[in-house]
Design an enzyme around this catalytic site. Structure first.
Site, PDB file in Angstrom:
ATOM      1  N   THR A   1       2.668  13.822  -5.213  1.00 18.33           N
ATOM      2  CA  THR A   1       2.132  14.925  -4.407  1.00 18.33           C
ATOM      3  C   THR A   1       0.599  14.935  -4.367  1.00 18.33           C
ATOM      4  O   THR A   1      -0.008  15.938  -4.031  1.00 18.33           O
ATOM      5  CB  THR A   1       2.650  16.270  -4.964  1.00 18.33           C
ATOM      6  OG1 THR A   1       2.256  16.367  -6.355  1.00 18.33           O
ATOM      7  CG2 THR A   1       4.157  16.383  -4.857  1.00 18.33           C
TER       8      THR A   1
ATOM      9  N   HIS B   1      -4.463  -2.228  -5.785  1.00 19.52           N
ATOM     10  CA  HIS B   1      -3.802  -1.023  -6.286  1.00 19.52           C
ATOM     11  C   HIS B   1      -4.855   0.019  -6.600  1.00 19.52           C
ATOM     12  O   HIS B   1      -5.884  -0.299  -7.180  1.00 19.52           O
ATOM     13  CB  HIS B   1      -3.074  -1.308  -7.599  1.00 19.52           C
ATOM     14  CG  HIS B   1      -1.909  -2.233  -7.459  1.00 19.52           C
ATOM     15  ND1 HIS B   1      -0.812  -1.943  -6.694  1.00 19.52           N
ATOM     16  CD2 HIS B   1      -1.666  -3.426  -8.018  1.00 19.52           C
ATOM     17  CE1 HIS B   1       0.050  -2.924  -6.786  1.00 19.52           C
ATOM     18  NE2 HIS B   1      -0.441  -3.848  -7.584  1.00 19.52           N
TER      19      HIS B   1
ATOM     20  N   LEU C   1       3.601  12.794  -0.189  1.00 20.48           N
ATOM     21  CA  LEU C   1       4.347  13.912   0.409  1.00 20.48           C
ATOM     22  C   LEU C   1       3.375  15.010   0.838  1.00 20.48           C
ATOM     23  O   LEU C   1       3.612  15.730   1.798  1.00 20.48           O
ATOM     24  CB  LEU C   1       5.361  14.459  -0.612  1.00 20.48           C
ATOM     25  CG  LEU C   1       6.375  15.429  -0.019  1.00 20.48           C
ATOM     26  CD1 LEU C   1       7.304  14.727   0.967  1.00 20.48           C
ATOM     27  CD2 LEU C   1       7.189  16.125  -1.101  1.00 20.48           C
TER      28      LEU C   1
ATOM     29  N   ASP D   1       0.811  -1.221   0.000  1.00 20.55           N
ATOM     30  CA  ASP D   1       0.000   0.000   0.000  1.00 20.55           C
ATOM     31  C   ASP D   1       0.845   1.273   0.000  1.00 20.55           C
ATOM     32  O   ASP D   1       0.405   2.314   0.476  1.00 20.55           O
ATOM     33  CB  ASP D   1      -0.965   0.035   1.202  1.00 20.55           C
ATOM     34  CG  ASP D   1      -1.791  -1.225   1.291  1.00 20.55           C
ATOM     35  OD1 ASP D   1      -2.172  -1.751   0.236  1.00 20.55           O
ATOM     36  OD2 ASP D   1      -2.055  -1.676   2.422  1.00 20.55           O
TER      37      ASP D   1
ATOM     38  N   ASN E   1      -4.691 -10.679  -3.441  1.00 25.80           N
ATOM     39  CA  ASN E   1      -4.602 -10.084  -2.104  1.00 25.80           C
ATOM     40  C   ASN E   1      -4.180  -8.619  -2.218  1.00 25.80           C
ATOM     41  O   ASN E   1      -4.358  -7.842  -1.294  1.00 25.80           O
ATOM     42  CB  ASN E   1      -3.623 -10.867  -1.206  1.00 25.80           C
ATOM     43  CG  ASN E   1      -2.296 -11.136  -1.873  1.00 25.80           C
ATOM     44  OD1 ASN E   1      -2.140 -10.921  -3.070  1.00 25.80           O
ATOM     45  ND2 ASN E   1      -1.339 -11.617  -1.111  1.00 25.80           N
TER      46      ASN E   1
ATOM     47  N   ARG F   1      -5.804   0.836   8.358  1.00 25.50           N
ATOM     48  CA  ARG F   1      -4.351   0.657   8.225  1.00 25.50           C
ATOM     49  C   ARG F   1      -3.661   1.268   9.433  1.00 25.50           C
ATOM     50  O   ARG F   1      -3.916   2.419   9.776  1.00 25.50           O
ATOM     51  CB  ARG F   1      -3.851   1.328   6.934  1.00 25.50           C
ATOM     52  CG  ARG F   1      -4.246   0.570   5.677  1.00 25.50           C
ATOM     53  CD  ARG F   1      -3.703   1.219   4.400  1.00 25.50           C
ATOM     54  NE  ARG F   1      -4.166   0.485   3.223  1.00 25.50           N
ATOM     55  CZ  ARG F   1      -4.205   0.996   1.996  1.00 25.50           C
ATOM     56  NH1 ARG F   1      -3.807   2.236   1.774  1.00 25.50           N
ATOM     57  NH2 ARG F   1      -4.625   0.261   0.995  1.00 25.50           N
TER      58      ARG F   1
ATOM     59  N   GLY G   1       1.543   2.903  -2.532  1.00 26.32           N
ATOM     60  CA  GLY G   1       1.120   3.746  -3.648  1.00 26.32           C
ATOM     61  C   GLY G   1       1.768   3.295  -4.957  1.00 26.32           C
ATOM     62  O   GLY G   1       1.978   4.085  -5.883  1.00 26.32           O
TER      63      GLY G   1
HETATM   64  P1  GTP Z   1      -0.699  -2.921  -2.815  1.00 23.88           P
HETATM   65  O1  GTP Z   1      -0.378  -3.557  -4.095  1.00 23.88           O
HETATM   66  O2  GTP Z   1      -1.963  -3.445  -2.182  1.00 23.88           O
HETATM   67  O3  GTP Z   1       0.435  -2.986  -1.856  1.00 23.88           O
HETATM   68  O4  GTP Z   1      -1.134  -1.324  -2.978  1.00 23.88           O
HETATM   69  P2  GTP Z   1      -0.545   0.030  -3.588  1.00 23.88           P
HETATM   70  O5  GTP Z   1       0.910   0.143  -3.254  1.00 23.88           O
HETATM   71  O6  GTP Z   1      -0.874   0.152  -5.011  1.00 23.88           O
HETATM   72  O7  GTP Z   1      -1.304   1.161  -2.741  1.00 23.88           O
HETATM   73  P3  GTP Z   1      -2.856   1.393  -2.487  1.00 23.88           P
HETATM   74  O8  GTP Z   1      -3.469   1.840  -3.757  1.00 23.88           O
HETATM   75  O9  GTP Z   1      -3.462   0.256  -1.777  1.00 23.88           O
HETATM   76  O10 GTP Z   1      -2.796   2.583  -1.406  1.00 23.88           O
HETATM   77  C1  GTP Z   1      -2.261   3.834  -1.647  1.00 23.88           C
HETATM   78  C2  GTP Z   1      -3.323   4.922  -1.377  1.00 23.88           C
HETATM   79  O11 GTP Z   1      -2.703   6.192  -1.430  1.00 23.88           O
HETATM   80  C3  GTP Z   1      -4.407   4.980  -2.446  1.00 23.88           C
HETATM   81  O12 GTP Z   1      -5.602   5.389  -1.864  1.00 23.88           O
HETATM   82  C4  GTP Z   1      -3.889   6.064  -3.431  1.00 23.88           C
HETATM   83  O13 GTP Z   1      -4.911   6.701  -4.172  1.00 23.88           O
HETATM   84  C5  GTP Z   1      -3.239   7.018  -2.459  1.00 23.88           C
HETATM   85  N1  GTP Z   1      -2.111   7.797  -2.985  1.00 23.88           N
HETATM   86  C6  GTP Z   1      -1.059   7.361  -3.741  1.00 23.88           C
HETATM   87  N2  GTP Z   1      -0.157   8.361  -3.912  1.00 23.88           N
HETATM   88  C7  GTP Z   1      -0.645   9.429  -3.242  1.00 23.88           C
HETATM   89  C8  GTP Z   1      -0.145  10.750  -3.003  1.00 23.88           C
HETATM   90  O14 GTP Z   1       0.940  11.136  -3.419  1.00 23.88           O
HETATM   91  N3  GTP Z   1      -0.923  11.586  -2.247  1.00 23.88           N
HETATM   92  C9  GTP Z   1      -2.118  11.209  -1.723  1.00 23.88           C
HETATM   93  N4  GTP Z   1      -2.793  12.083  -1.005  1.00 23.88           N
HETATM   94  N5  GTP Z   1      -2.614   9.950  -1.924  1.00 23.88           N
HETATM   95  C10 GTP Z   1      -1.878   9.090  -2.658  1.00 23.88           C
HETATM   96  P1  IMP Z   2      -2.112 -12.673   2.643  1.00 22.26           P
HETATM   97  O1  IMP Z   2      -1.149 -12.175   1.639  1.00 22.26           O
HETATM   98  O2  IMP Z   2      -3.545 -12.425   2.293  1.00 22.26           O
HETATM   99  O3  IMP Z   2      -1.843 -14.096   3.044  1.00 22.26           O
HETATM  100  O4  IMP Z   2      -1.885 -11.814   3.998  1.00 22.26           O
HETATM  101  C1  IMP Z   2      -0.682 -11.896   4.761  1.00 22.26           C
HETATM  102  C2  IMP Z   2      -0.292 -10.508   5.290  1.00 22.26           C
HETATM  103  O5  IMP Z   2       0.060  -9.659   4.199  1.00 22.26           O
HETATM  104  C3  IMP Z   2      -1.431  -9.770   6.028  1.00 22.26           C
HETATM  105  O6  IMP Z   2      -0.861  -8.999   7.059  1.00 22.26           O
HETATM  106  C4  IMP Z   2      -2.016  -8.861   4.952  1.00 22.26           C
HETATM  107  O7  IMP Z   2      -2.632  -7.743   5.513  1.00 22.26           O
HETATM  108  C5  IMP Z   2      -0.749  -8.494   4.184  1.00 22.26           C
HETATM  109  N1  IMP Z   2      -0.990  -8.130   2.777  1.00 22.26           N
HETATM  110  C6  IMP Z   2      -1.110  -8.977   1.706  1.00 22.26           C
HETATM  111  N2  IMP Z   2      -1.284  -8.289   0.582  1.00 22.26           N
HETATM  112  C7  IMP Z   2      -1.258  -6.970   0.921  1.00 22.26           C
HETATM  113  C8  IMP Z   2      -1.348  -5.757   0.163  1.00 22.26           C
HETATM  114  O8  IMP Z   2      -1.471  -5.746  -1.052  1.00 22.26           O
HETATM  115  N3  IMP Z   2      -1.276  -4.608   0.865  1.00 22.26           N
HETATM  116  C9  IMP Z   2      -1.104  -4.589   2.208  1.00 22.26           C
HETATM  117  N4  IMP Z   2      -1.001  -5.695   2.954  1.00 22.26           N
HETATM  118  C10 IMP Z   2      -1.077  -6.876   2.312  1.00 22.26           C
HETATM  119 MG    MG Z   3      -2.966  -1.796  -1.678  1.00 21.27          MG
END
Ligand code: GTP
Ligand code: IMP
Ligand code: MG
Length: 334
Positions: free
Chosen positions: A323, A43, A283, A13, A40, A256, A15
């Site tokens: 940003t 994005h 940021l 997570d 799991n 989170r 971003g």
């Molecule tokens: P996983 O593959 O699940 O690890 O996720 P991810 O790395 O793609 O991130 P995810 O989208 O789950 O979470 C990031 C959150 O931050 C989302 O809600 C985005 O829209 C938000 N986001 C990303 N970059 C920025 C930023 O620069 N500023 C703000 N305010 N929000 C952001």
């Molecule tokens: P699993 O991958 O579903 O087996 O979960 C194992 C651990 O990884 C748990 O703590 C989940 O919350 C974490 N996890 C798995 N995928 C993500 C992801 O995409 N974003 C954040 N946490 C994750």
């Molecule tokens: Mg995510």
């Protein structure tokens, strides 16, 4: 570019979806290939005023010219995949998507089995752990066993190597984050396989020598869903809200957990992934005046100082600075 791999530096997570979607538009890769565990992941892509939350389709889908691939290392839940194809119809994803013959297949019973692990170690409950366990036992179904996937099946490593030979550009997407790695993370509170750059490359079938850049994405602070260690965790809910750090999981809707940026972990993530550069997101949460800024010189002085401080600590340049959530809210120093 030409071959760039993007991975998470903390606990997922960070971003990555935002950084990947920007690179997919700006660098215009011929191919965007997804590695990582499976559905799991969640994005988030914010583009043209709309928000897309994806668990299977590569975040680079917003570039209508890119070929989209899901590598053999990834687990696919066909139900989740087809639902996403429906949601992204306007981008014509269906005609551009290739899925490897050997992706692992998640079935309903894996999801049921995962509910127990959800209670024990806080998994996402999406069936990925039980499916990977069955894969290790050589009992899991793979892409070629599933009739409805047949029209989309392809040799992902073959396509990538052909593209490399033709000097085409490739963007490779990682999921989760370094400290959720089964090998390098906070075991047992981790995901069901390694998720550092070497494994993401193995997921799509590309050898390390073809890679030009490894981008490690960090959030400006650390978040983690589910149990497991989190240094200097901020436990005061009011403080989290006041600092604008409140977040909910894309897949599970879970709260989170939050902690300040962790330089020690960041340095280790750079090491484990062999990073050539870092990207920093959110940021604007630490420095509201940074919101939407696209030129480094327009950042507030304190924001620049913070970035320099992190750069000194991690030992690689920060070349992408996000940003805001939108694809275009970014400073690109490459
Ligand atoms: P996983 O593959 O699940 O690890 O996720 P991810 O790395 O793609 O991130 P995810 O989208 O789950 O979470 C990031 C959150 O931050 C989302 O809600 C985005 O829209 C938000 N986001 C990303 N970059 C920025 C930023 O620069 N500023 C703000 N305010 N929000 C952001
Ligand atoms: P699993 O991958 O579903 O087996 O979960 C194992 C651990 O990884 C748990 O703590 C989940 O919350 C974490 N996890 C798995 N995928 C993500 C992801 O995409 N974003 C954040 N946490 C994750
Ligand atoms: Mg995510």
């Amino acid at each position: 570019m030409p071959v760039t791999v993007v991975v998470g530096g903390f606990f997922g997570d960070e971003g990555k979806g935002k950084i990947l979607s920007y690179l997919a538009i700006h660098d215009n890769p011929d191919i965007v290939a997804r590695g990582g565990v499976g559905p799991n992941a969640g994005h988030t892509v914010v583009y043209n005023g709309r928000e897309y939350k994806l668990r299977q389709i590569p975040s680079g889908f917003i570039n209508p010219k890119a070929r989209l691939l899901i590598g053999p290392g990834v687990l696919v839940n066909p139900k989740v995949l087809f639902e996403e194809l429906e949601r992204t119809k306007e981008f014509n994803v269906s005609s551009r998507l290739g899925i490897d013959y050997q992706v692992g297949i998640i079935e309903e019973r894996h999801i049921k089995m995962d509910q127990e692990l959800k209670k024990e170690i806080g998994t996402t409950g999406t069936g990925t752990g039980p499916a990977n366990a069955e894969r290790a036992l050589r009992k899991l179904k793979v892409g070629r066993d599933i009739e409805e996937l047949k029209p989309r099946l392809t040799d992902v490593p073959g396509e990538l190597h052909k593209a490399v030979e033709e000097n085409k550009s490739i963007l490779i997407e990682g999921t989760q984050g370094t400290f959720l790695s089964l090998y390098h993370g906070t075991y047992p509170y981790v995901t069901s396989k390694d998720v550092t750059a070497p494994s993401i490359l193995a997921d799509v079938g590309l050898g390390p020598r073809f890679v030009d850049d490894v981008v490690v994405v960090f959030k400006s602070y650390v978040t983690r869903v589910g149990p497991g260690p989190l240094d200097n965790e901020i436990l005061d809910e009011e403080e989290i809200k006041r600092r604008g750090m409140e977040e909910y999981g894309t897949v599970t809707g879970r709260h989170r957990r939050v902690a300040p940026f962790n330089k020690r972990l960041a340095r280790r993530a750079v090491m484990l992934n062999g990073a050539t550069m870092a990207a920093i997101t959110k940021l604007d949460v630490l420095f509201p005046k940074a919101r939407g800024v696209t030129r480094y010189e327009d950042l507030p002085k304190e924001a620049k100082e913070r970035l320099e401080d992190i750069e000194d600590a991690i030992g690689v340049p920060i070349k992408l600075i996000s940003t805001g959530p939108d694809v275009h809210e970014i400073i690109d120093l490459r």
